[in-house]
Design a protein around this motif. Structure first.
Motif, PDB file in Angstrom:
ATOM      1  N   VAL A 128      56.719  28.507  36.226  1.00 34.88           N
ATOM      2  CA  VAL A 128      55.453  27.941  36.708  1.00 34.88           C
ATOM      3  C   VAL A 128      54.688  28.992  37.497  1.00 34.88           C
ATOM      4  CG1 VAL A 128      54.388  26.145  38.121  1.00 34.88           C
ATOM      5  CG2 VAL A 128      56.471  25.651  36.801  1.00 34.88           C
ATOM      6  N   THR A 129      53.411  29.104  37.226  1.00 28.01           N
ATOM      7  CA  THR A 129      52.570  30.062  37.927  1.00 28.01           C
ATOM      8  C   THR A 129      52.339  29.653  39.376  1.00 28.01           C
ATOM      9  OG1 THR A 129      50.434  31.215  37.827  1.00 28.01           O
ATOM     10  CG2 THR A 129      50.423  28.878  37.317  1.00 28.01           C
ATOM     11  N   ASP A 130      51.971  30.611  40.192  1.00 28.30           N
ATOM     12  CA  ASP A 130      51.486  30.306  41.532  1.00 28.30           C
ATOM     13  C   ASP A 130      50.010  29.944  41.445  1.00 28.30           C
ATOM     14  OD1 ASP A 130      53.884  30.927  42.912  1.00 28.30           O
ATOM     15  OD2 ASP A 130      53.431  33.066  42.776  1.00 28.30           O
ATOM     16  N   PRO A 131      49.506  29.182  42.409  1.00 25.17           N
ATOM     17  CA  PRO A 131      48.063  28.925  42.421  1.00 25.17           C
ATOM     18  C   PRO A 131      47.296  30.242  42.454  1.00 25.17           C
ATOM     19  CG  PRO A 131      49.188  27.489  43.970  1.00 25.17           C
ATOM     20  CD  PRO A 131      50.204  28.489  43.496  1.00 25.17           C
ATOM     21  N   ILE A 132      46.152  30.272  41.823  1.00 21.81           N
ATOM     22  CA  ILE A 132      45.364  31.493  41.722  1.00 21.81           C
ATOM     23  C   ILE A 132      44.931  32.006  43.091  1.00 21.81           C
ATOM     24  CG2 ILE A 132      43.095  30.410  41.529  1.00 21.81           C
ATOM     25  CD1 ILE A 132      42.455  32.399  39.303  1.00 21.81           C
ATOM     26  N   THR A 133      44.927  31.100  44.073  1.00 20.04           N
ATOM     27  CA  THR A 133      44.499  31.467  45.423  1.00 20.04           C
ATOM     28  C   THR A 133      45.586  32.173  46.224  1.00 20.04           C
ATOM     29  OG1 THR A 133      45.086  29.217  46.109  1.00 20.04           O
ATOM     30  CG2 THR A 133      42.779  29.627  45.577  1.00 20.04           C
ATOM     31  N   VAL A 134      46.814  32.207  45.688  1.00 23.31           N
ATOM     32  CA  VAL A 134      47.924  32.857  46.378  1.00 23.31           C
ATOM     33  C   VAL A 134      47.829  34.369  46.223  1.00 23.31           C
ATOM     34  CG1 VAL A 134      50.430  33.194  46.391  1.00 23.31           C
ATOM     35  CG2 VAL A 134      49.483  30.901  46.174  1.00 23.31           C
ATOM     36  N   SER A 135      47.992  35.073  47.298  1.00 22.30           N
ATOM     37  CA  SER A 135      47.944  36.537  47.274  1.00 22.30           C
ATOM     38  C   SER A 135      49.133  37.097  46.506  1.00 22.30           C
ATOM     39  CB  SER A 135      47.953  37.084  48.702  1.00 22.30           C
ATOM     40  OG  SER A 135      48.162  38.479  48.704  1.00 22.30           O
ATOM     41  N   PRO A 136      48.925  38.211  45.758  1.00 26.72           N
ATOM     42  CA  PRO A 136      50.050  38.831  45.042  1.00 26.72           C
ATOM     43  C   PRO A 136      51.227  39.155  45.956  1.00 26.72           C
ATOM     44  CG  PRO A 136      47.966  39.765  44.303  1.00 26.72           C
ATOM     45  CD  PRO A 136      47.646  38.878  45.477  1.00 26.72           C
ATOM     46  N   ASP A 137      50.942  39.460  47.210  1.00 26.65           N
ATOM     47  CA  ASP A 137      52.015  39.774  48.158  1.00 26.65           C
ATOM     48  C   ASP A 137      52.854  38.547  48.500  1.00 26.65           C
ATOM     49  OD1 ASP A 137      51.135  42.395  48.261  1.00 26.65           O
ATOM     50  OD2 ASP A 137      49.808  42.031  49.970  1.00 26.65           O
ATOM     51  N   GLN A 141      36.631  40.289  33.954  1.00 25.98           N
ATOM     52  CA  GLN A 141      36.405  39.261  34.960  1.00 25.98           C
ATOM     53  C   GLN A 141      37.432  39.284  36.093  1.00 25.98           C
ATOM     54  OE1 GLN A 141      33.662  37.251  34.932  1.00 25.98           O
ATOM     55  NE2 GLN A 141      33.093  38.508  33.167  1.00 25.98           N
ATOM     56  N   ILE A 142      38.555  39.966  35.880  1.00 29.23           N
ATOM     57  CA  ILE A 142      39.601  39.992  36.905  1.00 29.23           C
ATOM     58  C   ILE A 142      39.126  40.860  38.078  1.00 29.23           C
ATOM     59  CG2 ILE A 142      41.990  40.539  37.424  1.00 29.23           C
ATOM     60  CD1 ILE A 142      41.651  38.322  35.387  1.00 29.23           C
ATOM     61  N   PRO A 143      38.985  40.297  39.254  1.00 23.82           N
ATOM     62  CA  PRO A 143      38.518  41.082  40.410  1.00 23.82           C
ATOM     63  C   PRO A 143      39.546  42.121  40.829  1.00 23.82           C
ATOM     64  CG  PRO A 143      39.198  38.887  41.100  1.00 23.82           C
ATOM     65  CD  PRO A 143      39.236  38.882  39.603  1.00 23.82           C
ATOM     66  N   GLN A 144      39.074  43.313  41.175  1.00 26.39           N
ATOM     67  CA  GLN A 144      39.975  44.398  41.544  1.00 26.39           C
ATOM     68  C   GLN A 144      40.770  44.090  42.814  1.00 26.39           C
ATOM     69  OE1 GLN A 144      37.687  48.012  41.760  1.00 26.39           O
ATOM     70  NE2 GLN A 144      37.356  48.108  39.548  1.00 26.39           N
ATOM     71  N   ASP A 145      40.178  43.303  43.700  1.00 25.70           N
ATOM     72  CA  ASP A 145      40.877  42.972  44.946  1.00 25.70           C
ATOM     73  C   ASP A 145      41.799  41.771  44.802  1.00 25.70           C
ATOM     74  OD1 ASP A 145      39.070  40.930  44.699  1.00 25.70           O
ATOM     75  OD2 ASP A 145      38.011  41.327  46.578  1.00 25.70           O
ATOM     76  N   GLY A 146      41.825  41.176  43.580  1.00 26.31           N
ATOM     77  CA  GLY A 146      42.704  40.036  43.337  1.00 26.31           C
ATOM     78  C   GLY A 146      42.255  38.744  43.973  1.00 26.31           C
ATOM     79  N   GLN A 147      41.029  38.719  44.502  1.00 26.74           N
ATOM     80  CA  GLN A 147      40.519  37.524  45.170  1.00 26.74           C
ATOM     81  C   GLN A 147      39.689  36.688  44.184  1.00 26.74           C
ATOM     82  OE1 GLN A 147      41.431  36.740  48.364  1.00 26.74           O
ATOM     83  NE2 GLN A 147      42.708  38.575  48.151  1.00 26.74           N
ATOM     84  N   PHE A 148      40.247  35.562  43.753  1.00 29.95           N
ATOM     85  CA  PHE A 148      39.552  34.673  42.823  1.00 29.95           C
ATOM     86  C   PHE A 148      38.837  33.571  43.592  1.00 29.95           C
ATOM     87  CE2 PHE A 148      42.877  36.615  40.344  1.00 29.95           C
ATOM     88  CZ  PHE A 148      42.279  36.844  39.108  1.00 29.95           C
ATOM     89  N   GLY A 149      37.808  33.053  42.978  1.00 30.94           N
ATOM     90  CA  GLY A 149      37.068  31.961  43.592  1.00 30.94           C
ATOM     91  C   GLY A 149      35.917  31.544  42.702  1.00 30.94           C
ATOM     92  N   PRO A 150      35.186  30.514  43.078  1.00 33.62           N
ATOM     93  CA  PRO A 150      34.024  30.089  42.297  1.00 33.62           C
ATOM     94  C   PRO A 150      33.071  31.261  42.079  1.00 33.62           C
ATOM     95  CG  PRO A 150      34.523  28.502  44.010  1.00 33.62           C
ATOM     96  CD  PRO A 150      35.400  29.695  44.280  1.00 33.62           C
ATOM     97  N   GLY A 151      32.595  31.395  40.878  1.00 32.63           N
ATOM     98  CA  GLY A 151      31.729  32.518  40.546  1.00 32.63           C
ATOM     99  C   GLY A 151      32.463  33.608  39.788  1.00 32.63           C
ATOM    100  N   VAL A 152      33.791  33.632  39.898  1.00 33.36           N
ATOM    101  CA  VAL A 152      34.610  34.542  39.095  1.00 33.36           C
ATOM    102  C   VAL A 152      34.996  33.793  37.828  1.00 33.36           C
ATOM    103  CG1 VAL A 152      36.719  35.912  38.987  1.00 33.36           C
ATOM    104  CG2 VAL A 152      35.492  35.689  41.152  1.00 33.36           C
ATOM    105  N   LEU A 153      34.440  34.188  36.719  1.00 39.61           N
ATOM    106  CA  LEU A 153      34.559  33.380  35.497  1.00 39.61           C
ATOM    107  C   LEU A 153      35.796  33.720  34.667  1.00 39.61           C
ATOM    108  CD1 LEU A 153      30.804  33.410  34.382  1.00 39.61           C
ATOM    109  CD2 LEU A 153      32.015  31.754  35.836  1.00 39.61           C
ATOM    110  N   ALA A 154      36.862  34.107  35.331  1.00 41.87           N
ATOM    111  CA  ALA A 154      38.092  34.457  34.618  1.00 41.87           C
ATOM    112  C   ALA A 154      38.661  33.267  33.860  1.00 41.87           C
ATOM    113  CB  ALA A 154      39.121  35.007  35.595  1.00 41.87           C
TER     114      ALA A 154
END
Length: 222
Positions: A110-119, A178-191
């Motif tokens: 199972v994936t982690d929520p997209i809002t979880v930091s890679p760390d 579409q993948i943000p370089q800083d790994g921060q996803f949110g509304p407006g990032v159309l990944a």
């Protein structure tokens, strides 16, 4: 010509059922994924990944969907194996096989929520990401299409095969962009949206191959 007839016979004996399985599996995958959009509307499809549906109340459906996608990939690989006679085609088959393994891994963990930091990723989330990164179906589609197009029995499908494969390649590139370089996803990032386009493009190519292979099997029996 004799060699080509042998290959078509091989498809008729063993490949037709797998071709049909790829079509059914692909259709069921689309049905399940479409249903999850309605059953779990809390995941905004524009920026949340389809993998996150596994986190909801109907997560089992996403696990099943991943299994169906892997089944479609494996079935297509088995179906067209007798028709591959070029290095390019064999490389494509290997990539398709690796992609199927990646999808299976992604479906198990199972994936982690997209809002979880890679760390802060969990073991399950990390394994899911590894599986997802192994999926290069668009590359396999292009290489296999180039190989199949050399055969008379597949030549009528050359334009459709290559067009659908190129669409999948473009969808993959747009998704990566579409993948943000800083790994921060949110509304407006159309990944999420482009990820859905990518997976549908993959299914479209798999289905096209499955349908034509089924027709080849049927015409051979006639």
């Amino acid at each position: 010509m004799a060699k080509q007839l042998v290959m078509v016979k091989s498809l008729t004996m063993t490949g037709s059922r797998f071709a049909l399985a790829s079509i059914i599996a692909g259709g069921l995958f689309v049905l399940l994924l479409s249903s999850l959009h309605l059953l779990e509307p809390e995941f905004d499809p524009t920026w949340r990944f389809i993998s996150e549906y596994a986190l909801g109340d109907f997560g089992w459906m996403m696990h099943l969907a991943f299994g169906l996608l892997a089944l479609a990939q494996i079935s297509v690989a088995i179906t067209i194996f007798p028709h591959i006679r070029t290095v390019t085609g064999y490389i494509g088959l290997v990539i398709l096989g690796i992609s199927a393994i990646g999808v299976i891994i992604a479906g198990i963990f199972v994936t982690d929520p997209i809002t979880v930091s890679p760390d802060d990723a969990t073991f399950s989330g990390s394994m899911h990401s590894i599986g997802a990164m192994l999926d290069y179906t668009p590359v396999a589609a292009l290489l296999i299409s180039l190989s199949l197009s050399r055969l008379d029995v597949w030549r009528p499908m050359k334009r459709v095969l290559l067009t659908s494969a190129i669409i999948a390649i473009v969808a993959m590139l747009l998704f990566v962009i579409q993948i943000p370089q800083d790994g921060q996803f949110g509304p407006g990032v159309l990944a999420g949206m482009f990820g859905r386009f990518l997976i549908l493009a993959d299914i479209a190519w798999l289905t096209i191959v499955g349908i034509h292979a089924t027709k080849l099997g049927a015409s051979k029996k006639m």
